[in-house]
Design an enzyme around this catalytic site. Structure first.
Site, PDB file in Angstrom:
ATOM      1  N   GLY A 275      48.853  -5.676 -55.356  1.00 15.84           N
ATOM      2  CA  GLY A 275      48.894  -4.565 -56.298  1.00 15.84           C
ATOM      3  C   GLY A 275      47.481  -4.043 -56.481  1.00 15.84           C
ATOM      4  O   GLY A 275      47.091  -3.004 -55.948  1.00 15.84           O
ATOM      5  N   TYR A 317      41.934  -9.227 -71.436  1.00 14.34           N
ATOM      6  CA  TYR A 317      41.341 -10.240 -70.545  1.00 14.34           C
ATOM      7  C   TYR A 317      39.816 -10.255 -70.607  1.00 14.34           C
ATOM      8  O   TYR A 317      39.179 -10.819 -69.725  1.00 14.34           O
ATOM      9  CB  TYR A 317      41.678  -9.933 -69.076  1.00 14.34           C
ATOM     10  CG  TYR A 317      43.096  -9.633 -68.752  1.00 14.34           C
ATOM     11  CD1 TYR A 317      44.117 -10.519 -69.087  1.00 14.34           C
ATOM     12  CD2 TYR A 317      43.440  -8.483 -68.053  1.00 14.34           C
ATOM     13  CE1 TYR A 317      45.429 -10.236 -68.750  1.00 14.34           C
ATOM     14  CE2 TYR A 317      44.742  -8.201 -67.712  1.00 14.34           C
ATOM     15  CZ  TYR A 317      45.733  -9.086 -68.065  1.00 14.34           C
ATOM     16  OH  TYR A 317      47.026  -8.814 -67.716  1.00 14.34           O
ATOM     17  N   CYS A 343      42.734   1.616 -84.381  1.00 17.79           N
ATOM     18  CA  CYS A 343      42.416   0.907 -85.617  1.00 17.79           C
ATOM     19  C   CYS A 343      42.351  -0.601 -85.348  1.00 17.79           C
ATOM     20  O   CYS A 343      43.114  -1.368 -85.930  1.00 17.79           O
ATOM     21  CB  CYS A 343      43.500   1.241 -86.617  1.00 17.79           C
ATOM     22  SG  CYS A 343      43.061   0.763 -88.252  1.00 17.79           S
ATOM     23  N   GLU A 344      41.500  -0.998 -84.435  1.00 15.18           N
ATOM     24  CA  GLU A 344      41.325  -2.403 -84.051  1.00 15.18           C
ATOM     25  C   GLU A 344      39.871  -2.583 -83.653  1.00 15.18           C
ATOM     26  O   GLU A 344      39.362  -1.829 -82.816  1.00 15.18           O
ATOM     27  CB  GLU A 344      42.162  -2.750 -82.796  1.00 15.18           C
ATOM     28  CG  GLU A 344      43.634  -2.552 -82.898  1.00 15.18           C
ATOM     29  CD  GLU A 344      44.373  -3.756 -83.455  1.00 15.18           C
ATOM     30  OE1 GLU A 344      43.839  -4.886 -83.369  1.00 15.18           O
ATOM     31  OE2 GLU A 344      45.472  -3.546 -83.991  1.00 15.18           O
ATOM     32  N   TYR A 372      46.903  -1.839 -63.353  1.00 16.34           N
ATOM     33  CA  TYR A 372      47.127  -2.419 -64.688  1.00 16.34           C
ATOM     34  C   TYR A 372      46.444  -1.562 -65.756  1.00 16.34           C
ATOM     35  O   TYR A 372      45.913  -2.078 -66.736  1.00 16.34           O
ATOM     36  CB  TYR A 372      46.662  -3.883 -64.734  1.00 16.34           C
ATOM     37  CG  TYR A 372      47.316  -4.699 -63.641  1.00 16.34           C
ATOM     38  CD1 TYR A 372      48.648  -5.064 -63.746  1.00 16.34           C
ATOM     39  CD2 TYR A 372      46.626  -5.038 -62.484  1.00 16.34           C
ATOM     40  CE1 TYR A 372      49.274  -5.768 -62.721  1.00 16.34           C
ATOM     41  CE2 TYR A 372      47.242  -5.735 -61.457  1.00 16.34           C
ATOM     42  CZ  TYR A 372      48.560  -6.096 -61.581  1.00 16.34           C
ATOM     43  OH  TYR A 372      49.182  -6.791 -60.568  1.00 16.34           O
TER      44      TYR A 372
HETATM   45  C1  LIG Z   1      54.882 -12.015 -58.135  1.00 15.13           C
HETATM   46  C2  LIG Z   1      53.715 -11.104 -58.088  1.00 15.13           C
HETATM   47  N1  LIG Z   1      53.441 -10.478 -56.935  1.00 15.13           N
HETATM   48  C3  LIG Z   1      52.385  -9.637 -56.830  1.00 15.13           C
HETATM   49  C4  LIG Z   1      51.546  -9.413 -57.896  1.00 15.13           C
HETATM   50  C5  LIG Z   1      50.408  -8.480 -57.722  1.00 15.13           C
HETATM   51  O1  LIG Z   1      49.196  -9.096 -57.953  1.00 15.13           O
HETATM   52  P1  LIG Z   1      47.839  -8.324 -57.655  1.00 15.13           P
HETATM   53  O2  LIG Z   1      47.915  -7.029 -58.379  1.00 15.13           O
HETATM   54  O3  LIG Z   1      46.798  -9.207 -58.196  1.00 15.13           O
HETATM   55  O4  LIG Z   1      47.737  -8.152 -56.195  1.00 15.13           O
HETATM   56  C6  LIG Z   1      51.793 -10.051 -59.119  1.00 15.13           C
HETATM   57  C7  LIG Z   1      50.892  -9.855 -60.255  1.00 15.13           C
HETATM   58  O5  LIG Z   1      50.533 -10.728 -60.974  1.00 15.13           O
HETATM   59  C8  LIG Z   1      52.912 -10.920 -59.217  1.00 15.13           C
HETATM   60  O6  LIG Z   1      53.209 -11.542 -60.358  1.00 15.13           O
END
Ligand SMILES: Cc1ncc(COP(=O)(O)O)c(C=O)c1O
Length: 413
Positions: A275, A317, A343-344, A372
């Site tokens: 991702g 994080y 407001c944090e 993300y």
């Molecule tokens: C099962 C699974 N596959 C793939 C990913 C993608 O991870 P990343 O964005 O770190 O490549 C995640 C994210 O935590 C995940 O939970």
């Protein structure tokens, strides 16, 4: 590979000045570079080229339909983590066999839908889930393609909240129990076990744990082959990290060198589910300075119209994102707290950052926010979700409009 850089003293995304986008699209706004996504996909695909593989983009990182369509055109499959992500994948044009469905705690409705669609694989998280899928598939007179998610108890040296491969985390089936469950699954008439799955966590900068996980999964695949179960693939999840502080992160070649030897031994096709690696550096969150203040005994504050509602990673994080002025005025940079309007007190995007003499109305970009980012945005403080823009060369387009106030109240009775 970020797609962002300074041209003539102004921040540009590919060929488009970021300020032009911000003026037309309002702020806060997410801006993505199509070229950056293409480059990241091509580099990973090339690094894995020595072995049959499929790159299933993890939608949880960014599920803007325009980005998904772009990735599909590049040849990617999809990794969906919920019913909603399955729908997003379908709307972006992925066919069911191109989708793997992962996720702890899948609901009955989600499983029914995945079985009815005939997705490429449902990654099973527990014995109970195997039984539920078996029952659903038998009820429909089909066999569901499934993979077993093993938990290898390997720490990937990343933030605890995104570390998923340890025995203390909720994910998968302990590796020493996996062979037994796989045998049971092979006897269930509604299941067609086609693969093994593991995912260690996210933002992994040291590829060695990924290689160890590949080795353990390969051992399981060999054991399965020995007792007569012919699997099709080995799915090593996602997790490859990016260099949020600038410089170089782990290279895709190091990644490939860590995982491919074990996969080769199995003879099975490789699936990966990246991702962050594909989209993090392709995106920036652009906001405007809403206020500034500096009083004796307090830090200098630069307060943006973007904050934790748009990008929660720093708060969640303690994640680091580089923050730059879009049109720097020049002048000495001094430390400041770059904060949002929420407001944090934790609504801080950057701590002790060196910014020039910014004024109210100036634009600021939070870099490497393509993964993300928007997907974790919220309506806290009744804020509207921001727009998303996709840039491709000299062209750009709003691919998701900013929410209106009408949108905010649409579902209330
Ligand atoms: C099962 C699974 N596959 C793939 C990913 C993608 O991870 P990343 O964005 O770190 O490549 C995640 C994210 O935590 C995940 O939970």
């Amino acid at each position: 590979m970020t797609g962002f850089g300074f041209r003539g003293g102004r921040l540009a995304c590919e060929g488009v000045p970021v300020a032009d986008i911000a003026r037309a699209a309002e702020t806060p706004v997410y801006v993505y570079s199509a070229g950056s996504v293409r480059a990241a996909y091509a580099s990973l695909d090339r690094a894995l080229a020595a072995w049959p593989h499929a790159i299933h983009f993890a939608l949880k990182a960014n599920s803007a339909l325009a980005l998904l369509a772009l990735l599909r055109e590049l040849g990617a499959g999809a990794d969906a983590n919920s019913g909603g992500e399955i729908e997003a994948a379908l709307r972006a044009g992925f066919s069911p066999p191109q989708i793997v469905f992962t996720g702890v705690g899948k609901t009955r409705d989600e499983l029914e839908r995945a079985v009815a669609l005939g997705v490429g694989a449902i990654n099973i998280e527990s014995g109970g889930e195997a039984e539920r899928i078996d029952a659903i598939a038998r009820g429909r007179g089909v066999r569901a393609r499934v993979a077993l998610r093993a938990n290898p108890d390997i720490a990937p040296n990343t933030h605890a909240h995104i570390s998923t491969g340890s025995r203390l985390s909720k994910f998968g089936v302990p590796i020493e129990c996996a062979a037994g469950l796989l045998r049971e699954m092979a006897r269930m008439p509604g299941l067609e076990p086609v693969g093994l799955h593991v995912h260690l966590g996210s933002q992994i900068l040291d590829v060695a744990p990924l290689g160890r996980a590949a080795g353990l999964l390969a051992g399981l695949a060999r054991a399965a082959r020995d007792w007569g179960l012919a699997l099709e693939h080995i799915d090593l999840g996602g997790g490859l990290g990016v260099p949020y502080e600038g410089g170089a992160g782990p290279s895709v070649d190091e990644y490939a060198a860590a995982i491919l030897p074990a996969v080769r031994e199995t003879g099975l096709r490789l699936i990966v589910e990246p991702g962050r690696y594909l989209v993090a550096q392709a995106g920036a969150l652009v906001g405007r300075v809403a206020d500034t203040k500096a009083y004796p005994g307090s830090p200098r504050f630069v307060i943006l119209d973007a904050g934790m509602t748009e990008l929660i990673r720093p708060m969640l994080y303690e994640a680091y994102h580089r923050i730059v002025e879009v049109e720097p005025r020049g002048g000495a940079a001094t430390p400041c707290e770059v904060v949002g309007p929420l407001c944090e007190t934790g609504d801080t995007l950057g701590h002790a950052r060196e910014l020039g003499p910014v004024e109210v109305g100036d634009l600021v970009a939070v870099l490497d926010a393509g993964a993300y980012g928007f997907v974790m945005a919220s309506n806290y403080n009744r804020r509207r979700l921001p727009a998303e823009v996709l840039v491709d060369g000299e062209r750009w387009q709003i691919v998701r409009k900013r929410q209106s106030y009408e949108d905010l109240f649409r579902h209330e009775v």
